[in-house]
Design a protein around this motif. Sequence first.
Motif, PDB file in Angstrom:
ATOM      1  N   VAL A 100      18.179   3.334   9.873  1.00  0.00           N
ATOM      2  CA  VAL A 100      17.070   2.382   9.888  1.00  0.00           C
ATOM      3  C   VAL A 100      15.958   2.949   9.009  1.00  0.00           C
ATOM      4  O   VAL A 100      15.605   4.124   9.127  1.00  0.00           O
ATOM      5  CB  VAL A 100      16.530   2.151  11.317  1.00  0.00           C
ATOM      6  N   HIS A 101      15.407   2.118   8.133  1.00  0.00           N
ATOM      7  CA  HIS A 101      14.388   2.556   7.184  1.00  0.00           C
ATOM      8  C   HIS A 101      13.103   1.761   7.428  1.00  0.00           C
ATOM      9  O   HIS A 101      13.134   0.528   7.506  1.00  0.00           O
ATOM     10  CB  HIS A 101      14.865   2.352   5.749  1.00  0.00           C
ATOM     11  N   VAL A 102      11.990   2.482   7.546  1.00  0.00           N
ATOM     12  CA  VAL A 102      10.711   1.849   7.850  1.00  0.00           C
ATOM     13  C   VAL A 102       9.663   2.341   6.847  1.00  0.00           C
ATOM     14  O   VAL A 102       9.568   3.541   6.578  1.00  0.00           O
ATOM     15  CB  VAL A 102      10.238   2.182   9.286  1.00  0.00           C
ATOM     16  N   ARG A 103       8.881   1.414   6.310  1.00  0.00           N
ATOM     17  CA  ARG A 103       7.835   1.767   5.367  1.00  0.00           C
ATOM     18  C   ARG A 103       6.586   0.926   5.664  1.00  0.00           C
ATOM     19  O   ARG A 103       6.677  -0.288   5.884  1.00  0.00           O
ATOM     20  CB  ARG A 103       8.293   1.500   3.936  1.00  0.00           C
ATOM     21  N   GLY A 104       5.430   1.570   5.668  1.00  0.00           N
ATOM     22  CA  GLY A 104       4.179   0.850   5.790  1.00  0.00           C
ATOM     23  C   GLY A 104       3.771   0.273   4.438  1.00  0.00           C
ATOM     24  O   GLY A 104       3.937   0.931   3.406  1.00  0.00           O
ATOM     25  N   VAL A 105       3.250  -0.957   4.452  1.00  0.00           N
ATOM     26  CA  VAL A 105       2.827  -1.602   3.209  1.00  0.00           C
ATOM     27  C   VAL A 105       1.552  -2.399   3.440  1.00  0.00           C
ATOM     28  O   VAL A 105       1.224  -2.765   4.570  1.00  0.00           O
ATOM     29  CB  VAL A 105       3.916  -2.552   2.639  1.00  0.00           C
ATOM     30  N   VAL A 106       0.830  -2.653   2.347  1.00  0.00           N
ATOM     31  CA  VAL A 106      -0.268  -3.613   2.323  1.00  0.00           C
ATOM     32  C   VAL A 106       0.064  -4.619   1.228  1.00  0.00           C
ATOM     33  O   VAL A 106       0.393  -4.241   0.100  1.00  0.00           O
ATOM     34  CB  VAL A 106      -1.621  -2.942   2.033  1.00  0.00           C
ATOM     35  N   VAL A 107      -0.004  -5.918   1.570  1.00  0.00           N
ATOM     36  CA  VAL A 107       0.397  -6.985   0.660  1.00  0.00           C
ATOM     37  C   VAL A 107      -0.765  -7.952   0.457  1.00  0.00           C
ATOM     38  O   VAL A 107      -1.473  -8.304   1.422  1.00  0.00           O
ATOM     39  CB  VAL A 107       1.614  -7.746   1.223  1.00  0.00           C
ATOM     40  N   ALA A 108      -0.976  -8.375  -0.779  1.00  0.00           N
ATOM     41  CA  ALA A 108      -2.030  -9.343  -1.085  1.00  0.00           C
ATOM     42  C   ALA A 108      -1.674 -10.715  -0.519  1.00  0.00           C
ATOM     43  O   ALA A 108      -0.514 -11.123  -0.535  1.00  0.00           O
ATOM     44  CB  ALA A 108      -2.234  -9.446  -2.590  1.00  0.00           C
ATOM     45  N   LEU A 109      -2.698 -11.454  -0.025  1.00  0.00           N
ATOM     46  CA  LEU A 109      -2.502 -12.796   0.517  1.00  0.00           C
ATOM     47  C   LEU A 109      -3.091 -13.879  -0.369  1.00  0.00           C
ATOM     48  O   LEU A 109      -2.891 -15.070  -0.108  1.00  0.00           O
ATOM     49  CB  LEU A 109      -3.126 -12.894   1.921  1.00  0.00           C
ATOM     50  N   GLN A 110      -3.811 -13.474  -1.402  1.00  0.00           N
ATOM     51  CA  GLN A 110      -4.445 -14.445  -2.288  1.00  0.00           C
ATOM     52  C   GLN A 110      -4.191 -14.089  -3.744  1.00  0.00           C
ATOM     53  O   GLN A 110      -3.982 -12.918  -4.076  1.00  0.00           O
ATOM     54  CB  GLN A 110      -5.960 -14.511  -2.029  1.00  0.00           C
ATOM     55  N   ASP A 111      -4.259 -15.105  -4.600  1.00  0.00           N
ATOM     56  CA  ASP A 111      -4.132 -14.881  -6.032  1.00  0.00           C
ATOM     57  C   ASP A 111      -5.455 -14.386  -6.615  1.00  0.00           C
ATOM     58  O   ASP A 111      -6.539 -14.706  -6.117  1.00  0.00           O
ATOM     59  CB  ASP A 111      -3.732 -16.181  -6.746  1.00  0.00           C
ATOM     60  N   GLY A 112      -5.336 -13.608  -7.684  1.00  0.00           N
ATOM     61  CA  GLY A 112      -6.506 -13.210  -8.443  1.00  0.00           C
ATOM     62  C   GLY A 112      -7.391 -12.180  -7.785  1.00  0.00           C
ATOM     63  O   GLY A 112      -8.584 -12.083  -8.127  1.00  0.00           O
ATOM     64  N   LEU A 113      -6.845 -11.374  -6.875  1.00  0.00           N
ATOM     65  CA  LEU A 113      -7.656 -10.336  -6.236  1.00  0.00           C
ATOM     66  C   LEU A 113      -7.917  -9.191  -7.212  1.00  0.00           C
ATOM     67  O   LEU A 113      -7.013  -8.745  -7.921  1.00  0.00           O
ATOM     68  CB  LEU A 113      -6.958  -9.788  -4.987  1.00  0.00           C
ATOM     69  N   LYS A 114      -9.145  -8.710  -7.245  1.00  0.00           N
ATOM     70  CA  LYS A 114      -9.518  -7.595  -8.120  1.00  0.00           C
ATOM     71  C   LYS A 114      -9.400  -6.278  -7.355  1.00  0.00           C
ATOM     72  O   LYS A 114      -9.917  -6.148  -6.236  1.00  0.00           O
ATOM     73  CB  LYS A 114     -10.964  -7.778  -8.607  1.00  0.00           C
ATOM     74  N   LEU A 115      -8.712  -5.333  -7.948  1.00  0.00           N
ATOM     75  CA  LEU A 115      -8.615  -3.984  -7.382  1.00  0.00           C
ATOM     76  C   LEU A 115      -9.739  -3.159  -8.001  1.00  0.00           C
ATOM     77  O   LEU A 115      -9.680  -2.813  -9.185  1.00  0.00           O
ATOM     78  CB  LEU A 115      -7.247  -3.371  -7.695  1.00  0.00           C
ATOM     79  N   ASP A 116     -10.746  -2.839  -7.198  1.00  0.00           N
ATOM     80  CA  ASP A 116     -11.937  -2.216  -7.769  1.00  0.00           C
ATOM     81  C   ASP A 116     -12.257  -0.852  -7.169  1.00  0.00           C
ATOM     82  O   ASP A 116     -13.396  -0.398  -7.218  1.00  0.00           O
ATOM     83  CB  ASP A 116     -13.145  -3.144  -7.614  1.00  0.00           C
ATOM     84  N   SER A 117     -11.239  -0.199  -6.612  1.00  0.00           N
ATOM     85  CA  SER A 117     -11.474   1.123  -6.035  1.00  0.00           C
ATOM     86  C   SER A 117     -11.897   2.112  -7.114  1.00  0.00           C
ATOM     87  O   SER A 117     -11.305   2.173  -8.200  1.00  0.00           O
ATOM     88  CB  SER A 117     -10.211   1.637  -5.341  1.00  0.00           C
ATOM     89  N   ALA A 118     -12.921   2.909  -6.798  1.00  0.00           N
ATOM     90  CA  ALA A 118     -13.376   3.939  -7.736  1.00  0.00           C
ATOM     91  C   ALA A 118     -12.341   5.042  -7.901  1.00  0.00           C
ATOM     92  O   ALA A 118     -12.423   5.833  -8.851  1.00  0.00           O
ATOM     93  CB  ALA A 118     -14.698   4.529  -7.243  1.00  0.00           C
TER      94      ALA A 118
END
Length: 277
Positions: A100-118
């Motif tokens: 059994v393989h398990v991975r944590g993820v974060v997935v976008a729910l909207q189009d056009g999201l800006k990734l602005d992390s410094a």
Amino acid sequence: MRIKQSASFPHPILAEATGDYGPNKFQLSLEVQEQAAAGDVHLTGKLLLDDGSILKLIEAGQAVSGLMIYCQGTYLDAFENRDLGDIELDLSGGKVRGPVHVRGVVVALQDGLKLDSAAISDEFPDESRFVDAGDLLAMTDELSFEAGLEKLSPMESIFRLKLHEELTEGVFALDLDDEAIGILAAPSLHRFLSLLREQAARDALLSSLYLPVVMSVLDAMHDEPDYVDKRWHSVMSARCNAEGIDLANPDLASAAQRLLDSPLGSLQRVFEKLGGA
């Protein structure tokens, strides 16, 4: 679906393997509680993320965190929405069997999201920092465990000692084409091994016979995919998964000793009991 740790993406991904977010981390820890006979599997653990920009997207409902679960043995391929922090997941009722393989993820729910992390690497130009719904924003390392009864099967249950009239005395050969691993021996050696298996000194077989046998079997599992449907293969695979042994690149001597629970130690104890050490 499973995501390869080496997968590449056209936008920054917060993951240990990518380094796209510098020192920032997204981590999954799991503990597995299992009652194998009943098919009950419960996971508990933590899903932790320390990048403020992705946290804001989750809090605003523009992204979601969760677990990707994949089990080929039961054809389970699912995403389970889970908030960050403490997590629980019930996989009982026969939902998983085997690896059994398990991975944590974060997935976008909207189009056009800006990734602005410094923290995002300067190697990413501005145009690459936009994502759409369904795009992956972050992933943890994949964690794996073995579910079911196969990993509890005694090693001896997959070996069968067989008489072979044409073999040279004092040597053995292997037959991997049956459901159990056939250990072939000439008449005299076959009689001796059969007798030894019934004696107090039977643990000597672990190092003198089973150790090289297991090393040979592990080598065959690495090179010969034709054996995957055999029961001995499923038991060996389950035991290896439970022990964290990588069948794709095994250290044969180390892996065999782990599977047989340090057989040279058993040999030493045999001689101590017999007064030989």
